[in-house]
Design a protein around this motif. Sequence first.
Motif, PDB file in Angstrom:
ATOM      1  N   TYR A 283       7.125  66.192  14.519  1.00 48.51           N
ATOM      2  CA  TYR A 283       7.738  65.008  13.910  1.00 48.51           C
ATOM      3  C   TYR A 283       7.078  63.725  14.396  1.00 48.51           C
ATOM      4  CZ  TYR A 283      11.587  67.119  11.345  1.00 48.51           C
ATOM      5  OH  TYR A 283      12.315  67.815  10.430  1.00 48.51           O
ATOM      6  N   SER A 284       6.813  63.652  15.681  1.00 44.13           N
ATOM      7  CA  SER A 284       6.282  62.413  16.235  1.00 44.13           C
ATOM      8  C   SER A 284       4.755  62.371  16.236  1.00 44.13           C
ATOM      9  CB  SER A 284       6.788  62.222  17.672  1.00 44.13           C
ATOM     10  OG  SER A 284       6.448  63.333  18.482  1.00 44.13           O
ATOM     11  N   ALA A 285       4.095  63.520  16.334  1.00 45.03           N
ATOM     12  CA  ALA A 285       2.635  63.540  16.423  1.00 45.03           C
ATOM     13  C   ALA A 285       1.966  63.402  15.062  1.00 45.03           C
ATOM     14  CB  ALA A 285       2.169  64.831  17.091  1.00 45.03           C
ATOM     15  N   THR A 286       2.645  63.821  13.993  1.00 47.96           N
ATOM     16  CA  THR A 286       2.117  63.641  12.638  1.00 47.96           C
ATOM     17  C   THR A 286       2.776  62.409  12.018  1.00 47.96           C
ATOM     18  OG1 THR A 286       3.834  64.927  11.506  1.00 47.96           O
ATOM     19  CG2 THR A 286       1.981  66.152  12.452  1.00 47.96           C
ATOM     20  N   ASN A 287       2.461  62.143  10.758  1.00 45.20           N
ATOM     21  CA  ASN A 287       3.088  61.029  10.037  1.00 45.20           C
ATOM     22  C   ASN A 287       4.346  61.468   9.296  1.00 45.20           C
ATOM     23  OD1 ASN A 287       1.015  59.180  10.759  1.00 45.20           O
ATOM     24  ND2 ASN A 287      -0.301  60.038   9.168  1.00 45.20           N
ATOM     25  N   LEU A 288       4.837  62.653   9.632  1.00 43.85           N
ATOM     26  CA  LEU A 288       5.941  63.256   8.894  1.00 43.85           C
ATOM     27  C   LEU A 288       7.163  62.347   8.811  1.00 43.85           C
ATOM     28  CD1 LEU A 288       7.542  65.653   7.656  1.00 43.85           C
ATOM     29  CD2 LEU A 288       7.956  66.440   9.977  1.00 43.85           C
ATOM     30  N   ARG A 289       7.654  61.880   9.944  1.00 45.35           N
ATOM     31  CA  ARG A 289       8.946  61.196   9.954  1.00 45.35           C
ATOM     32  C   ARG A 289       8.905  59.881   9.195  1.00 45.35           C
ATOM     33  NH1 ARG A 289       9.566  59.380  16.333  1.00 45.35           N
ATOM     34  NH2 ARG A 289       7.794  57.935  16.386  1.00 45.35           N
ATOM     35  N   GLN A 290       7.756  59.179   9.210  1.00 45.93           N
ATOM     36  CA  GLN A 290       7.680  57.918   8.475  1.00 45.93           C
ATOM     37  C   GLN A 290       7.718  58.156   6.967  1.00 45.93           C
ATOM     38  OE1 GLN A 290       5.866  58.607  11.134  1.00 45.93           O
ATOM     39  NE2 GLN A 290       5.620  56.820  12.441  1.00 45.93           N
ATOM     40  N   HIS A 291       6.906  59.097   6.494  1.00 45.52           N
ATOM     41  CA  HIS A 291       6.795  59.287   5.051  1.00 45.52           C
ATOM     42  C   HIS A 291       8.030  59.964   4.459  1.00 45.52           C
ATOM     43  CE1 HIS A 291       2.848  57.619   4.691  1.00 45.52           C
ATOM     44  NE2 HIS A 291       2.320  58.459   5.542  1.00 45.52           N
ATOM     45  N   THR A 292       8.585  60.951   5.146  1.00 46.42           N
ATOM     46  CA  THR A 292       9.797  61.581   4.615  1.00 46.42           C
ATOM     47  C   THR A 292      10.970  60.614   4.658  1.00 46.42           C
ATOM     48  OG1 THR A 292      10.258  62.546   6.790  1.00 46.42           O
ATOM     49  CG2 THR A 292       9.090  63.920   5.202  1.00 46.42           C
ATOM     50  N   ALA A 293      11.038  59.787   5.704  1.00 47.10           N
ATOM     51  CA  ALA A 293      12.123  58.801   5.784  1.00 47.10           C
ATOM     52  C   ALA A 293      12.014  57.767   4.670  1.00 47.10           C
ATOM     53  CB  ALA A 293      12.107  58.116   7.144  1.00 47.10           C
ATOM     54  N   HIS A 294      10.808  57.487   4.212  1.00 50.33           N
ATOM     55  CA  HIS A 294      10.608  56.568   3.091  1.00 50.33           C
ATOM     56  C   HIS A 294      11.240  57.150   1.825  1.00 50.33           C
ATOM     57  CE1 HIS A 294       7.533  53.898   0.742  1.00 50.33           C
ATOM     58  NE2 HIS A 294       8.666  53.266   0.934  1.00 50.33           N
ATOM     59  N   GLN A 295      10.925  58.410   1.532  1.00 49.95           N
ATOM     60  CA  GLN A 295      11.517  59.056   0.358  1.00 49.95           C
ATOM     61  C   GLN A 295      13.032  59.153   0.496  1.00 49.95           C
ATOM     62  OE1 GLN A 295      13.173  62.134  -0.012  1.00 49.95           O
ATOM     63  NE2 GLN A 295      13.038  62.394  -2.216  1.00 49.95           N
ATOM     64  N   THR A 296      13.478  59.544   1.681  1.00 44.16           N
ATOM     65  CA  THR A 296      14.910  59.668   1.935  1.00 44.16           C
ATOM     66  C   THR A 296      15.627  58.330   1.762  1.00 44.16           C
ATOM     67  OG1 THR A 296      14.591  61.467   3.506  1.00 44.16           O
ATOM     68  CG2 THR A 296      16.615  60.213   3.712  1.00 44.16           C
ATOM     69  N   GLY A 297      14.996  57.265   2.266  1.00 43.56           N
ATOM     70  CA  GLY A 297      15.616  55.948   2.178  1.00 43.56           C
ATOM     71  C   GLY A 297      15.762  55.476   0.753  1.00 43.56           C
ATOM     72  N   VAL A 298      14.741  55.689  -0.063  1.00 45.64           N
ATOM     73  CA  VAL A 298      14.801  55.269  -1.468  1.00 45.64           C
ATOM     74  C   VAL A 298      15.857  56.077  -2.213  1.00 45.64           C
ATOM     75  CG1 VAL A 298      13.508  55.068  -3.623  1.00 45.64           C
ATOM     76  CG2 VAL A 298      12.407  54.487  -1.457  1.00 45.64           C
ATOM     77  N   ARG A 299      15.860  57.385  -1.997  1.00 45.52           N
ATOM     78  CA  ARG A 299      16.892  58.213  -2.638  1.00 45.52           C
ATOM     79  C   ARG A 299      18.283  57.804  -2.178  1.00 45.52           C
ATOM     80  NH1 ARG A 299      20.218  61.593  -1.080  1.00 45.52           N
ATOM     81  NH2 ARG A 299      19.299  61.678   1.001  1.00 45.52           N
ATOM     82  N   GLY A 300      18.421  57.532  -0.868  1.00 43.79           N
ATOM     83  CA  GLY A 300      19.715  57.102  -0.343  1.00 43.79           C
ATOM     84  C   GLY A 300      20.160  55.773  -0.932  1.00 43.79           C
ATOM     85  N   LEU A 301      19.218  54.870  -1.148  1.00 40.41           N
ATOM     86  CA  LEU A 301      19.550  53.589  -1.780  1.00 40.41           C
ATOM     87  C   LEU A 301      20.110  53.808  -3.179  1.00 40.41           C
ATOM     88  CD1 LEU A 301      19.517  50.502  -2.092  1.00 40.41           C
ATOM     89  CD2 LEU A 301      17.084  50.670  -2.681  1.00 40.41           C
ATOM     90  N   VAL A 302      19.475  54.673  -3.950  1.00 45.31           N
ATOM     91  CA  VAL A 302      19.968  54.970  -5.307  1.00 45.31           C
ATOM     92  C   VAL A 302      21.378  55.541  -5.245  1.00 45.31           C
ATOM     93  CG1 VAL A 302      19.616  56.446  -7.332  1.00 45.31           C
ATOM     94  CG2 VAL A 302      17.672  55.269  -6.286  1.00 45.31           C
ATOM     95  N   LYS A 303      21.621  56.421  -4.284  1.00 42.09           N
ATOM     96  CA  LYS A 303      22.944  57.039  -4.131  1.00 42.09           C
ATOM     97  C   LYS A 303      23.993  55.989  -3.761  1.00 42.09           C
ATOM     98  CE  LYS A 303      24.799  61.271  -1.946  1.00 42.09           C
ATOM     99  NZ  LYS A 303      24.442  62.364  -1.016  1.00 42.09           N
ATOM    100  N   LEU A 304      23.629  55.054  -2.882  1.00 43.54           N
ATOM    101  CA  LEU A 304      24.551  53.970  -2.515  1.00 43.54           C
ATOM    102  C   LEU A 304      24.832  53.064  -3.703  1.00 43.54           C
ATOM    103  CD1 LEU A 304      23.158  52.863   0.978  1.00 43.54           C
ATOM    104  CD2 LEU A 304      25.279  54.122   0.543  1.00 43.54           C
ATOM    105  N   GLN A 305      23.808  52.755  -4.491  1.00 43.29           N
ATOM    106  CA  GLN A 305      23.997  51.907  -5.667  1.00 43.29           C
ATOM    107  C   GLN A 305      24.898  52.588  -6.688  1.00 43.29           C
ATOM    108  OE1 GLN A 305      19.775  51.298  -6.443  1.00 43.29           O
ATOM    109  NE2 GLN A 305      20.009  49.105  -6.060  1.00 43.29           N
ATOM    110  N   PHE A 306      24.725  53.902  -6.835  1.00 40.53           N
ATOM    111  CA  PHE A 306      25.545  54.655  -7.777  1.00 40.53           C
ATOM    112  C   PHE A 306      27.020  54.610  -7.388  1.00 40.53           C
ATOM    113  CE2 PHE A 306      27.124  59.134  -8.738  1.00 40.53           C
ATOM    114  CZ  PHE A 306      27.635  58.772  -9.975  1.00 40.53           C
ATOM    115  N   ILE A 307      27.329  54.928  -6.135  1.00 43.26           N
ATOM    116  CA  ILE A 307      28.733  54.965  -5.742  1.00 43.26           C
ATOM    117  C   ILE A 307      29.341  53.565  -5.719  1.00 43.26           C
ATOM    118  CG2 ILE A 307      28.341  54.883  -3.224  1.00 43.26           C
ATOM    119  CD1 ILE A 307      30.625  56.952  -2.979  1.00 43.26           C
ATOM    120  N   THR A 308      28.526  52.550  -5.400  1.00 40.56           N
ATOM    121  CA  THR A 308      29.016  51.168  -5.435  1.00 40.56           C
ATOM    122  C   THR A 308      29.323  50.743  -6.863  1.00 40.56           C
ATOM    123  OG1 THR A 308      27.820  50.554  -3.432  1.00 40.56           O
ATOM    124  CG2 THR A 308      28.399  48.765  -4.930  1.00 40.56           C
ATOM    125  N   GLY A 309      28.423  51.063  -7.790  1.00 39.23           N
ATOM    126  CA  GLY A 309      28.673  50.731  -9.195  1.00 39.23           C
ATOM    127  C   GLY A 309      29.909  51.428  -9.718  1.00 39.23           C
TER     128      GLY A 309
END
Length: 488
Positions: A283-309
């Motif tokens: 997780y820390s030696a590769t770029n895994l955590r940064q790039h997967t967290a980017h995808q996760t964050g964008v998906r999570g934002l959409v989910k938050l916007q959906f439930i807020t709407g």
Amino acid sequence: MPVRTGAQYVENLQKHPREVWLRGKRVEDVTTHPALRRPIEQIAGLYDLQHDPELAPVLTGEGPDGSRVGRAFLPCRTPADLRARREAFRAWAEPTLGLMGRSPDFLNTTLMAFAESPGVFAELGPRFADNIRRYHEHVRDHDLFLTHALITPQVDRSKGSSEQQEQFLHMGVVSTSEEGLVVRGARMLATLAPMADELLVYSLPGLRPGDEKHAACFAVPIDAPGLRLISRTPFDDGTRHPFDHPLSSHFEEADCLVVFDDVLVPWDRVFLHGDVGLANALYSATNLRQHTAHQTGVRGLVKLQFITGLAMKLSQSVKIDGFLHVQQKLGECIAAVEQAHALIVASEAEYETTDAGTVRPRFDALQTLRVLLATQYPKLVEVLQTLGAGGLLMMPSVEDFTSPVADDIARYYRGADLSAVDRIRLYKLAWDLCGDAFGQRAAQYERYYAGDPVRLLATNYLSYDKSECFRLVDRALALAGDPDTPAP
């Protein structure tokens, strides 16, 4: 091979029967099974978006040979590439409302991050670095859909993998030969596994000395001999009417326990084995955590916007949004959305440069977002439950609209400015998200997405660069001077 269509994705599932067990029976064809058919249609729809004239430039980029490939497979070389990737993540998250946490772009990004760090795998020998590069190219060029299984069975959490009641209760390498590794035991939680093409296996940090047989990173086709998928009880067995259950009838993710019954992993599919330290460091030696967290964050934002709407529309439907305490709760929902958006933008604006000369989003911002999603999304679920109140519990069924009580339904279930049909549709959507088993799984998914929330916060402290904070404290401490200095 260019990016796949939905029909090609479904055809590949049919060509490769896999061993899936659901409700005590083996599934003969996942593409026609009532509990799996509609989610497969949703994923097929995502692949079709890659051929949409408007979205194709968003979802795809130019591969090494000039053909179009999924953008998640491509490394980012400029900050503009990071923003383009964000738009691609969003374009695939919106059709599923952020509710499919393991859409294909997630592990496509993981594989790209591994391939971007070949030196990590080369520590065990050059062939392992070559393996990860070639596998990335194989998945990219065939536009395959991967799932993964990271977690060991929850049998005895007080003991390490090598200390369990059985030697290979947790997945481990039984033997090696000229052909490859033989793997036995189990892993979980393989989300969408019945619908995937391949399985990628690696470990979460936490392996202990003595766990060498359990330290492995590899990939196998989902139809590999000896690989068995045991699905949890589905929320929708194919009989739910979309009007009554608009979410669970479309977005069932079929989480699975993966059983390895002496599965042969060819050497060209092995990326790491036998090294506990390296397995823990992926997780820390590769770029895994940064790039997967980017995808996760964008998906999570959409989910938050959906439930807020949804919370705002539900409040407007019966005109409770004029009350101050309701506005306060809706304001908290909006704040959660804006925090998520700001952290994503900050991670891109304050990007980091990798050893390979590519760029990645800043980890601390995305790690903070992951902490917030674990607590904020369940909180927004509670807000929706509170605002819906008793109305969520008393909605009629779709059959009532054609029954002798249809007139009563039309009269007593209408909203302030909505017909009964529209208000009931809105409240059923809310119940599916905040009250039904499907919705509770969606909340639990965010709560434990990155593991134990307590450990997640502790990791936030342990890995944080404290120098700037300490520099300010040291400046303040200097104001006091020495105790033997005369007061002015």
